[in-house]
Scaffold this motif. Structure first.
Motif, PDB file in Angstrom:
ATOM      1  N   LEU A   1      62.699  27.275 -53.576  1.00 39.64           N
ATOM      2  CA  LEU A   1      62.718  28.284 -54.633  1.00 39.64           C
ATOM      3  C   LEU A   1      63.828  29.291 -54.360  1.00 39.64           C
ATOM      4  O   LEU A   1      63.769  30.052 -53.398  1.00 39.64           O
ATOM      5  N   SER A   2      64.847  29.283 -55.219  1.00 36.26           N
ATOM      6  CA  SER A   2      66.020  30.132 -54.996  1.00 36.26           C
ATOM      7  C   SER A   2      66.004  31.414 -55.814  1.00 36.26           C
ATOM      8  O   SER A   2      66.771  32.334 -55.538  1.00 36.26           O
TER       9      SER A   2
ATOM     10  N   VAL B   1      59.379  27.307 -50.861  1.00 31.38           N
ATOM     11  CA  VAL B   1      60.172  27.706 -49.693  1.00 31.38           C
ATOM     12  C   VAL B   1      61.423  28.431 -50.168  1.00 31.38           C
ATOM     13  O   VAL B   1      62.239  27.862 -50.904  1.00 31.38           O
ATOM     14  N   THR B   2      61.547  29.677 -49.778  1.00 35.42           N
ATOM     15  CA  THR B   2      62.765  30.415 -50.081  1.00 35.42           C
ATOM     16  C   THR B   2      63.582  30.513 -48.803  1.00 35.42           C
ATOM     17  O   THR B   2      63.068  30.853 -47.737  1.00 35.42           O
ATOM     18  N   MET B   3      64.883  30.187 -48.912  1.00 34.46           N
ATOM     19  CA  MET B   3      65.731  30.051 -47.721  1.00 34.46           C
ATOM     20  C   MET B   3      67.000  30.871 -47.873  1.00 34.46           C
ATOM     21  O   MET B   3      68.076  30.341 -48.201  1.00 34.46           O
TER      22      MET B   3
ATOM     23  N   ALA C   1      62.281  35.064 -56.328  1.00 32.89           N
ATOM     24  CA  ALA C   1      61.654  33.848 -55.798  1.00 32.89           C
ATOM     25  C   ALA C   1      60.301  34.167 -55.177  1.00 32.89           C
ATOM     26  O   ALA C   1      59.311  33.459 -55.398  1.00 32.89           O
ATOM     27  N   VAL C   2      60.259  35.251 -54.409  1.00 27.02           N
ATOM     28  CA  VAL C   2      59.003  35.653 -53.758  1.00 27.02           C
ATOM     29  C   VAL C   2      57.956  36.032 -54.795  1.00 27.02           C
ATOM     30  O   VAL C   2      56.798  35.600 -54.745  1.00 27.02           O
TER      31      VAL C   2
ATOM     32  N   GLU D   1      74.966  30.507 -55.111  1.00 30.09           N
ATOM     33  CA  GLU D   1      74.904  31.556 -54.074  1.00 30.09           C
ATOM     34  C   GLU D   1      75.238  31.008 -52.687  1.00 30.09           C
ATOM     35  O   GLU D   1      74.514  31.217 -51.712  1.00 30.09           O
ATOM     36  N   LEU D   2      76.370  30.333 -52.595  1.00 31.09           N
ATOM     37  CA  LEU D   2      76.799  29.769 -51.320  1.00 31.09           C
ATOM     38  C   LEU D   2      77.942  30.569 -50.692  1.00 31.09           C
ATOM     39  O   LEU D   2      78.287  30.336 -49.534  1.00 31.09           O
TER      40      LEU D   2
END
Length: 638
Positions: free
Chosen positions: A350-351, A380-382, A395-396, A524-525
């Motif tokens: 989840l971005s 999962v947010t990374m 995302a949260v 968002e890289l």
């Protein structure tokens, strides 16, 4: 006629019952107006030279001679019009009377087509006066010309390959086996119906469904010209309900008026679809007389509406229904996969962007269908070097509002360690810098799926697959890709649909979805600048609304680049100039060909619409195919 378009019209002249001179004048006046508007094929109503409601006057020789003289007048008055017209009149042949369509061009009668199915029920008494038509048997004389007579005649256009006309008359369409079926099997791509259908409450809807349905079933254009003002109102009213349809789509219609109903039929599109459909027979089936004609080539001015969003209905109610159905189909696909694998969890990266948001929403629906708790979703947010507070917080919040199990894993240190191992500088923001993060995220998701006995749900959409805008073996890979056949423009509407649907019961969820919709599309890289997204996808590859449009017409309909460009200019002319559209169209073709290798090994995913790029489904293409022909065609247009 350029790019496969032909301008057609259904016309309803104002008439006087049994006044053939007046009617002939109204007919040729309407024909001249149609020609002035660029119409190349015109259909006029059944028995329009006499009036459909003449009743026993059809047995009067005076009326029949008047009809033939009226046709002669029309032929003389329109001999310079480069337009094929089908008009109705009673015709005597071998001692019997027939309800016919005369098909004329430049003052010549190409053929006379009799009505096959004569209604003799309710308000109709045609068998009292007319004989049903049948196959052609011989030439006969009409207005001093020797012409074919019969229902088994098709009219191929010698100057426009693919354009083949066929004619049926009113009740023919309402019969169990309409002549148009055999005409289409023989190769007719444009059907003309000369009608005198009286109006009763609700009949318009049934008529409309007949015309559009037949055009879909036969993969053809269908022009329906109906009688109107001037027909006898002794017992009936005629509304002049003219319709133009193409392969199931209603292009134009008018009712309760006289005049012309105009649109353009895309003959190339119809021919392409017939070639694609293996169940559609090849042209030439059956014994038909072929009477050719030629039209002077000319550019057809487009008046038909070309939607800039071909994947989306423009009517709000239809769009809402479509969104709900797509979500259901995708969720059912995932439900089956979860059941089959016995997966204990569904793991979603989840971005805070649109694609992952849609994926987790679909996953939530699938869990509901399985009657399983939302906590079985591992969201999962990374965060890493380019993650902004806005996307992380969204995302949260989204995961919490959905009731998913949230895991926050900062991958920055892992990626830096990997970069040290391979000697990648943190200052070098090249493709390795970007893809290293994407692959690390996929590794985390796969490992968490292993830990929890689950599967990774993919988030990549159809538009990204078309452009190859995915990291190979990064976000390109999953165990089931729920968005795989959903284009980016549709992703946005699906998320908006859920936001509106949830507004009443969960205002906070609706609010976070709205904020995600307002966030620029980005992987968002690259490092953020002052806390804001520095890498906007559409600045790099072009507007997704254009690419989705290109994708639809280049893949679904196999249109050549020139035609795709023309349609895009017509649809987006107020938003983008030609140079901009051409620039991004070149980008589309270049990337589409170069990135096929990513599509050749896609994970499974559900097909929800008419376009998908699955190598096991609708799209099979060599990974090393060259784009030269397509790009060269665009260079010629620059």
């Amino acid at each position: 006629m350029r790019d496969g378009f032909i301008k057609v019209a259904a016309g309803t002249p104002k008439i006087r019952v049994a006044d053939c001179r007046f009617n002939a004048e109204q007919v040729f006046t309407l024909m001249r107006e149609a020609a002035r508007q660029g119409v190349r094929v015109l259909a006029l109503p059944e028995l329009c030279l006499t009036g459909y409601t003449c009743a026993d006057l059809f047995l009067q020789d005076t009326l029949l001679r008047g009809a033939e003289e009226g046709l002669a007048t029309v032929l003389e008055a329109t001999k310079n019009l480069d337009m094929v017209t089908a008009l109705g009149l009673p015709v005597r042949h071998q001692g019997k009377l027939y309800n016919c369509a005369a098909v004329i061009h430049r003052g010549e009668i190409l053929a006379v087509v009799p009505k096959t199915h004569l209604p003799n029920y309710g308000e109709f008494y045609e068998r009292r006066w007319f004989e049903p038509g049948g196959p052609s048997d011989r030439l006969f004389s009409l207005c001093g010309q020797e012409v074919f007579f019969g229902a088994d005649v098709i009219f191929p256009c010698e100057s426009m390959p693919g354009l083949v006309l066929g004619v049926e008359i009113c009740e023919d369409l309402w019969a169990p086996e309409p002549p148009s079926q055999a005409l289409a099997r023989a190769g007719a791509t444009l059907l003309l119906n000369l009608s005198a259908s009286d109006e009763t409450v609700g009949k318009d809807a049934y008529r409309r469904s007949l015309v559009t349905g037949q055009s879909a079933r036969l993969v053809c254009g269908y022009v329906y010209a109906d009688a109107g003002e001037g027909e006898s109102s002794t017992d009936l009213v005629f509304a002049g309900h003219d319709l133009i349809a193409e392969n199931g789509a209603l292009l134009n219609e008018r009712r309760f008026t006289t005049g012309l109903t105009v649109s353009e039929i895309d003959v190339d599109k119809l021919c392409c679809e017939r070639r694609r459909m293996t169940t559609f027979p090849g042209a030439g089936e059956g014994r038909f007389v072929s009477v050719g004609f030629a039209l002077e080539p000319a550019t057809t001015t487009l008046t038909r509406y070309i939607s800039p969003t071909p994947f989306l209905p423009e009517d709000a109610r239809d769009r809402a229904g479509r969104c709900g159905e797509i979500l259901r189909i995708a969720a059912l696909g995932l439900k089956q996969r979860l059941e089959h694998t016995g997966a204990k969890t569904a793991v979603v990266g989840l971005s805070g962007g649109l694609d992952s948001t849609l994926a987790v929403l679909i996953t939530g629906i699938a869990m509901g269908l399985l009657e399983r708790p939302a906590s079985d979703i591992i969201a999962v947010t990374m965060p890493c070097f380019g993650t902004t507070d806005r996307t992380r917080d969204n995302a949260v919040e989204l995961a919490q509002r959905l009731g998913a199990t949230l895991r926050r894993i900062d991958i920055g240190s892992s990626v830096k360690s990997h970069f040290r191992d391979i000697g990648q500088s943190m200052e070098d923001h090249d493709v390795t810098f970007e893809n290293g993060q994407a692959r690390e995220r996929t590794q985390v998701l796969m490992d968490i799926a292993n830990q929890t006995g689950g599967i990774v749900v993919g988030t990549g959409d159809l538009s990204e697959l078309a452009l190859g805008w995915a990291t190979y073996n990064g976000d390109h890979m999953s165990m089931y890709g729920v968005n795989a056949s959903i284009p980016k423009t549709l992703v946005r509407h699906l998320v908006a649909f859920v936001a509106g649907d949830k507004a009443a019961e969960d205002e906070a969820l609706s609010h976070v979805l709205e904020d995600i919709l307002d966030t620029p599309v980005s992987p968002e890289l690259l490092p953020a600048i002052e806390g804001r997204i520095s890498q906007k996808t559409e600045d790099l590859v072009g507007p997704y609304e254009l690419h989705d449009f290109f994708l639809y017409y280049a893949v679904r309909w196999a249109f050549p680049p020139r035609k795709v460009l023309r349609l895009a200019e017509h649809a987006f002319g107020r938003c983008y100039d030609r140079a901009t559209i051409l620039k991004w169209l070149k980008t589309f073709y270049r990337r589409f060909f170069a990135q096929q290798f990513k599509r050749s090994c896609l994970p499974d995913g559900p097909k929800v619409g008419s376009v998908t790029l699955s190598p096991r489904g609708d799209w099979r293409m060599p990974s090393d195919a060259a784009a030269a022909l397509w790009l060269d065609a665009l260079e010629e247009l620059a």
